[in-house]
Write an enzyme that holds these catalytic residues in place. Structure first.
Site, PDB file in Angstrom:
ATOM      1  N   LYS A 148       0.868  -1.194   0.000  1.00  0.00           N
ATOM      2  CA  LYS A 148       0.000   0.000   0.000  1.00  0.00           C
ATOM      3  C   LYS A 148       0.893   1.230   0.000  1.00  0.00           C
ATOM      4  CE  LYS A 148      -4.465   0.920   0.406  1.00  0.00           C
ATOM      5  NZ  LYS A 148      -5.626   0.037   0.103  1.00  0.00           N
ATOM      6  N   ASP A 158      -7.195   4.168  -4.204  1.00  0.00           N
ATOM      7  CA  ASP A 158      -7.766   4.025  -2.856  1.00  0.00           C
ATOM      8  C   ASP A 158      -8.388   5.392  -2.534  1.00  0.00           C
ATOM      9  OD1 ASP A 158      -7.789   1.993  -0.476  1.00  0.00           O
ATOM     10  OD2 ASP A 158      -7.274   3.884   0.470  1.00  0.00           O
TER      11      ASP A 158
HETATM   12  P1  NDP Z   1     -12.984   7.583  -2.344  1.00  0.00           P
HETATM   13  O1  NDP Z   1     -11.924   8.591  -2.139  1.00  0.00           O
HETATM   14  O2  NDP Z   1     -13.538   7.366  -3.687  1.00  0.00           O
HETATM   15  O3  NDP Z   1     -14.198   7.865  -1.362  1.00  0.00           O
HETATM   16  C1  NDP Z   1     -14.005   7.944   0.017  1.00  0.00           C
HETATM   17  C2  NDP Z   1     -15.291   8.395   0.658  1.00  0.00           C
HETATM   18  O4  NDP Z   1     -15.177   8.267   2.074  1.00  0.00           O
HETATM   19  C3  NDP Z   1     -15.626   9.842   0.388  1.00  0.00           C
HETATM   20  O5  NDP Z   1     -16.999  10.030   0.417  1.00  0.00           O
HETATM   21  C4  NDP Z   1     -14.941  10.545   1.559  1.00  0.00           C
HETATM   22  O6  NDP Z   1     -15.495  11.805   1.866  1.00  0.00           O
HETATM   23  C5  NDP Z   1     -15.208   9.558   2.681  1.00  0.00           C
HETATM   24  N1  NDP Z   1     -14.147   9.643   3.675  1.00  0.00           N
HETATM   25  C6  NDP Z   1     -12.813   9.480   3.489  1.00  0.00           C
HETATM   26  N2  NDP Z   1     -12.156   9.645   4.627  1.00  0.00           N
HETATM   27  C7  NDP Z   1     -13.079   9.952   5.555  1.00  0.00           C
HETATM   28  C8  NDP Z   1     -13.013  10.221   6.938  1.00  0.00           C
HETATM   29  N3  NDP Z   1     -11.851  10.259   7.586  1.00  0.00           N
HETATM   30  N4  NDP Z   1     -14.183  10.459   7.588  1.00  0.00           N
HETATM   31  C9  NDP Z   1     -15.363  10.451   6.941  1.00  0.00           C
HETATM   32  N5  NDP Z   1     -15.481  10.182   5.624  1.00  0.00           N
HETATM   33  C10 NDP Z   1     -14.361   9.936   4.955  1.00  0.00           C
HETATM   34  O7  NDP Z   1     -12.368   6.211  -1.757  1.00  0.00           O
HETATM   35  P2  NDP Z   1     -12.866   4.717  -2.006  1.00  0.00           P
HETATM   36  O8  NDP Z   1     -14.319   4.667  -2.177  1.00  0.00           O
HETATM   37  O9  NDP Z   1     -11.981   4.125  -3.037  1.00  0.00           O
HETATM   38  O10 NDP Z   1     -12.451   4.032  -0.619  1.00  0.00           O
HETATM   39  C11 NDP Z   1     -13.338   3.919   0.476  1.00  0.00           C
HETATM   40  C12 NDP Z   1     -12.864   2.808   1.398  1.00  0.00           C
HETATM   41  O11 NDP Z   1     -12.842   1.568   0.673  1.00  0.00           O
HETATM   42  C13 NDP Z   1     -11.440   2.970   1.956  1.00  0.00           C
HETATM   43  O12 NDP Z   1     -11.397   2.384   3.240  1.00  0.00           O
HETATM   44  C14 NDP Z   1     -10.599   2.131   1.000  1.00  0.00           C
HETATM   45  O13 NDP Z   1      -9.394   1.712   1.592  1.00  0.00           O
HETATM   46  C15 NDP Z   1     -11.544   0.970   0.754  1.00  0.00           C
HETATM   47  N6  NDP Z   1     -11.319   0.177  -0.441  1.00  0.00           N
HETATM   48  C16 NDP Z   1     -11.252   0.749  -1.680  1.00  0.00           C
HETATM   49  C17 NDP Z   1     -11.079  -0.039  -2.797  1.00  0.00           C
HETATM   50  C18 NDP Z   1     -11.086   0.530  -4.167  1.00  0.00           C
HETATM   51  O14 NDP Z   1     -11.032  -0.261  -5.112  1.00  0.00           O
HETATM   52  N7  NDP Z   1     -11.170   1.831  -4.358  1.00  0.00           N
HETATM   53  C19 NDP Z   1     -10.911  -1.497  -2.682  1.00  0.00           C
HETATM   54  C20 NDP Z   1     -11.078  -2.001  -1.349  1.00  0.00           C
HETATM   55  C21 NDP Z   1     -11.261  -1.189  -0.280  1.00  0.00           C
HETATM   56  P3  NDP Z   1     -14.771  13.170   1.369  1.00  0.00           P
HETATM   57  O15 NDP Z   1     -15.070  13.246  -0.087  1.00  0.00           O
HETATM   58  O16 NDP Z   1     -15.395  14.223   2.181  1.00  0.00           O
HETATM   59  O17 NDP Z   1     -13.297  12.987   1.632  1.00  0.00           O
HETATM   60  O1  2IT Z   2      -7.866  -1.727  -0.500  1.00  0.00           O
HETATM   61  C1  2IT Z   2      -7.852  -2.198  -1.654  1.00  0.00           C
HETATM   62  O2  2IT Z   2      -8.020  -3.408  -1.860  1.00  0.00           O
HETATM   63  C2  2IT Z   2      -7.668  -1.280  -2.773  1.00  0.00           C
HETATM   64  N1  2IT Z   2      -7.593  -0.079  -2.558  1.00  0.00           N
HETATM   65  C3  2IT Z   2      -7.565  -1.803  -4.168  1.00  0.00           C
HETATM   66  C4  2IT Z   2      -6.182  -2.307  -4.436  1.00  0.00           C
HETATM   67  C5  2IT Z   2      -5.886  -2.687  -5.860  1.00  0.00           C
HETATM   68  O3  2IT Z   2      -4.714  -3.006  -6.102  1.00  0.00           O
HETATM   69  O4  2IT Z   2      -6.778  -2.712  -6.707  1.00  0.00           O
END
Ligand code: NDP
Ligand code: 2IT
Length: 444
Positions: free
Chosen positions: A124, A164
């Site tokens: 990561k 992420d």
């Molecule tokens: P994005 O940046 O697309 O969206 C994140 C969302 O969560 C936004 O709405 C953001 O609000 C909110 N957010 C972020 N930090 C905080 C916080 N500290 N408190 C409250 N709200 C918060 O990220 P993703 O959707 O990609 O990721 C979301 C979660 O999923 C993370 O935990 C990530 O590690 C996990 N994840 C993502 C994957 C992926 O493929 N993208 C795969 C597996 C897991 P704001 O816009 O106000 O910052």
């Molecule tokens: O937390 C996760 O699994 C991710 N942000 C996606 C990682 C990836 O390599 O697609």
């Protein structure tokens, strides 16, 4: 091996990294018994070799903002473990990013990736850069400067980053472009790329869709239908949007979404038309969730999370530790039947303990959100083949992988009374795979 002793030792060697200790402790508690049945593991000091990352790269990122001011941030990549494949995992841009946060995420990623059935190690990276209110030009310059610091340490057979929090298709494209130029090669060194230049169909959707597929598998074990169930979602980014989309398609009723400023509650349900508005608001205009409430005249609560609202199912999809013990008690007293983690480690240990005590279906992130990295793995396969599969082909494989992960959880996590502890199941299944690979490859 005794979990409490290991945690004490890790705390003294690596101070001030609470999320890292939390992630390790959960895994060690699950695997302690299995681990102790294998004296050869202890002899090889497998625990420390599994917990401590292979390598941490840290560098200064220097960039110029729109006013001409020269700015600095820190950049990092934690290459946690490559026993079963090249390091693989996302890049996070958020003000809260620190080595401890990335160590927890890279550790989780190693276990998650082991569950996917694909040959992927865990890593990561990220930066304490906040993309909030930055112009497109600033984002591009920052991404380019970040890759300048990192590019010699990554590669399609070495370490393959992706998105992420704060890193989506736009940022991956800027980072990929800069990498291509510096390395002088066109290879699949990033995943989550645009479809025109090697990205996989269904990658943007994969984490959210995968989470709903996993949820359906859990519900099936209890003969419960998803149709008509009220779902509380947090977040409004990549994972939350596609979780919402698949829930609507399957006849469920998503009633909440959030961002870091607050949440909306739409009791009649977020429809596909309303979701289209939200996607445009968030992805194109980089707006705030409050504007959804203004557009559709529903409840908006500033500075809070949606867990006090009534829902049958909760899908936390924003960030770590966003459901604490009190939130969990609210959810339970409102009759929640399932919690499936779209985010990484969104529930605190106290919350998870309560869900287990109340025999609620609970899916840990490393199982439920593995669809994203799985399709990243499939993107790597397509890049190596120099070929693209159809959306249907990728979606079929995603469904198969999520069902396979569910099977592994059942195999290793079913308790004597029949309740499935998915945390234990996922941790033991992943641990056994990584442990065998580390043992086979000698002392490294
Ligand atoms: P994005 O940046 O697309 O969206 C994140 C969302 O969560 C936004 O709405 C953001 O609000 C909110 N957010 C972020 N930090 C905080 C916080 N500290 N408190 C409250 N709200 C918060 O990220 P993703 O959707 O990609 O990721 C979301 C979660 O999923 C993370 O935990 C990530 O590690 C996990 N994840 C993502 C994957 C992926 O493929 N993208 C795969 C597996 C897991 P704001 O816009 O106000 O910052
Ligand atoms: O937390 C996760 O699994 C991710 N942000 C996606 C990682 C990836 O390599 O697609």
């Amino acid at each position: 091996m005794k979990t409490s002793n290991v945690i004490r030792e890790i705390k003294s060697r690596f101070p001030n990294e609470p999320e890292y200790y939390q992630a390790i402790e959960e895994v060690l508690e699950s695997i302690e018994e299995t681990y102790n049945e294998h004296p050869e593991f202890e002899k090889a000091n497998l625990i420390e070799r599994l917990i401590i990352p292979d390598k941490i790269i840290s560098f200064r990122v220097t960039w110029v903002d729109d006013t001409g001011q020269v700015r600095t941030n820190m950049g990092y990549r934690v290459q946690h473990n490559n026993a079963i494949g090249p390091y693989k995992g996302g890049i996070r841009f958020h003000a809260s990013v620190s080595p401890g946060i990335l160590k927890f995420l890279a550790f989780e990623q190693t276990f998650k990736n082991a569950l996917t059935t694909l040959p992927l190690g865990g890593g990561k990276g990220g930066s304490d850069f906040s993309p909030r209110e930055k112009s497109d030009g600033e984002i591009m310059r920052f991404c380019q400067a970040f890759v300048e610091g990192l590019w010699r340490n990554i590669g399609h057979n070495t370490d393959v980053p992706a998105g992420d929090i704060g890193v989506g298709g736009r940022e991956v494209a800027y980072m990929f472009g800069k990498y291509k130029k510096l390395a002088g090669e066109f290879t699949g060194t990033f995943t989550g790329k645009g479809f025109e230049f090697g990205g996989s169909l269904i990658r943007p959707e994969a984490t959210g869709y995968g989470n709903v597929y996993f949820l359906c598998e859990m519900l099936k074990t209890q003969n419960i239908k998803l149709e008509g169930k009220k779902c509380l979602i947090s977040g409004s980014g990549n994972v939350a949007q596609y979780t919402c989309e698949k829930l609507i398609e399957f006849g469920a009723i998503p009633v909440s979404m959030s961002d870091s400023d607050g949440y909306i509650y739409d009791p009649n349900g977020i429809t596909i038309e309303k979701l289209a508005y939200l996607k445009e608001l968030k992805n194109l205009y980089r707006g705030r969730i409050r504007e959804y409430a203004e557009e559709f005249d529903c409840k908006y609560v500033a500075g809070s999370r949606p867990w006090g609202e009534k829902g049958d199912i909760a899908l936390p999809s924003a960030t770590q530790n966003e459901i604490n013990g009190d939130d969990a008690r609210h959810l339970v007293s409102n009759g929640v039947i399932a919690v499936s983690e779209g985010a990484n480690m969104p529930c605190t240990p106290e919350a998870i303990d309560l869900f287990h005590e109340k025999k609620i279906l609970f899916a840990p992130g490393k199982a439920a959100n593995a669809g994203g990295v799985s399709v990243s793995g499939l993107e790597m396969t397509q890049n190596s083949e120099r070929y693209s599969w159809t959306a249907e082909q990728v979606d079929e494989k995603l469904k198969w992988i999520m069902s396979n992960i569910h099977e592994s959880c059942i195999k290793y996590g079913t308790e004597p009374d029949g309740y499935v502890n998915y945390v234990k199941g996922a941790n033991i299944a992943a641990f056994m795979k990584v442990a065998k690979a580390i043992m086979a490859q000698g002392i490294l």
